[in-house]
Design a protein around this motif. Structure first.
Motif, short mmCIF file in Angstrom:
data_model
loop_
_atom_site.label_atom_id
_atom_site.label_comp_id
_atom_site.label_asym_id
_atom_site.label_seq_id
_atom_site.Cartn_x
_atom_site.Cartn_y
_atom_site.Cartn_z
N SER A 41 -59.16 26.61 -61.03
CA SER A 41 -58.95 27.76 -61.91
C SER A 41 -58.60 28.94 -60.56
O SER A 41 -59.23 29.21 -59.97
N HIS A 42 -57.33 29.41 -61.07
CA HIS A 42 -56.78 30.54 -60.14
C HIS A 42 -55.55 31.26 -60.70
O HIS A 42 -55.07 31.13 -61.72
N ARG A 43 -55.39 32.33 -60.24
CA ARG A 43 -54.04 33.20 -60.33
C ARG A 43 -53.06 33.01 -59.18
O ARG A 43 -53.97 32.97 -58.05
N ASP A 44 -51.87 33.34 -59.36
CA ASP A 44 -51.06 33.29 -58.07
C ASP A 44 -50.84 34.68 -57.65
O ASP A 44 -50.05 35.38 -58.25
N ALA A 45 -51.53 35.11 -56.58
CA ALA A 45 -51.52 36.56 -56.16
C ALA A 45 -50.46 37.12 -55.75
O ALA A 45 -49.88 38.22 -55.93
N SER A 46 -49.28 36.00 -55.23
CA SER A 46 -48.37 36.45 -54.45
C SER A 46 -47.11 36.58 -55.71
O SER A 46 -46.13 36.98 -55.10
N GLU A 56 -54.94 33.12 -65.53
CA GLU A 56 -55.94 32.18 -64.90
C GLU A 56 -55.63 30.81 -65.42
O GLU A 56 -55.72 30.45 -66.48
N HIS A 57 -55.25 29.66 -64.33
CA HIS A 57 -54.77 28.54 -64.89
C HIS A 57 -55.21 27.46 -64.12
O HIS A 57 -55.65 27.66 -62.75
N SER A 58 -55.36 26.13 -64.56
CA SER A 58 -55.98 25.02 -63.78
C SER A 58 -55.54 23.64 -64.29
O SER A 58 -55.17 23.57 -65.49
#
Length: 83
Positions: free
Chosen positions: A18-23, A68-70
């Motif tokens: 699980s994460h968000r693409d910060a860039s 937020e996705h995984s």
């Protein structure tokens, strides 16, 4: 060659936590294309509490910075994603 996309990633047989693409820009959408054979993966979107079928041939547009996705483990087969 010319492209409307800013970048291209090929992800092979990878569990994505699980994460968000910060860039990424919050106003741009990411196109995710699921390819491969005989896999039954699921794309989880944490914020709306949604799980989407992510079988081969599925195309999804999401804002990777906002949502937020995984993708968790799948049962069998090979999975490739073009992002």
């Amino acid at each position: 060659w010319l492209s409307i996309f800013l970048g291209l990633e090929i992800i092979a047989n990878w569990v994505t936590f699980s994460h968000r693409d910060a860039s990424r820009s919050p106003s741009l959408l990411d196109l995710l294309v699921s390819l491969g054979r005989n896999h039954h993966a699921t794309l989880a979107l944490e914020d709306p509490k949604a799980e989407l079928d992510y079988s081969s041939g599925t195309m999804v547009y999401i804002s990777g910075r906002v949502l937020e996705h995984s993708v968790g483990p799948w049962l069998n087969g090979e999975r490739f994603v073009i992002a």
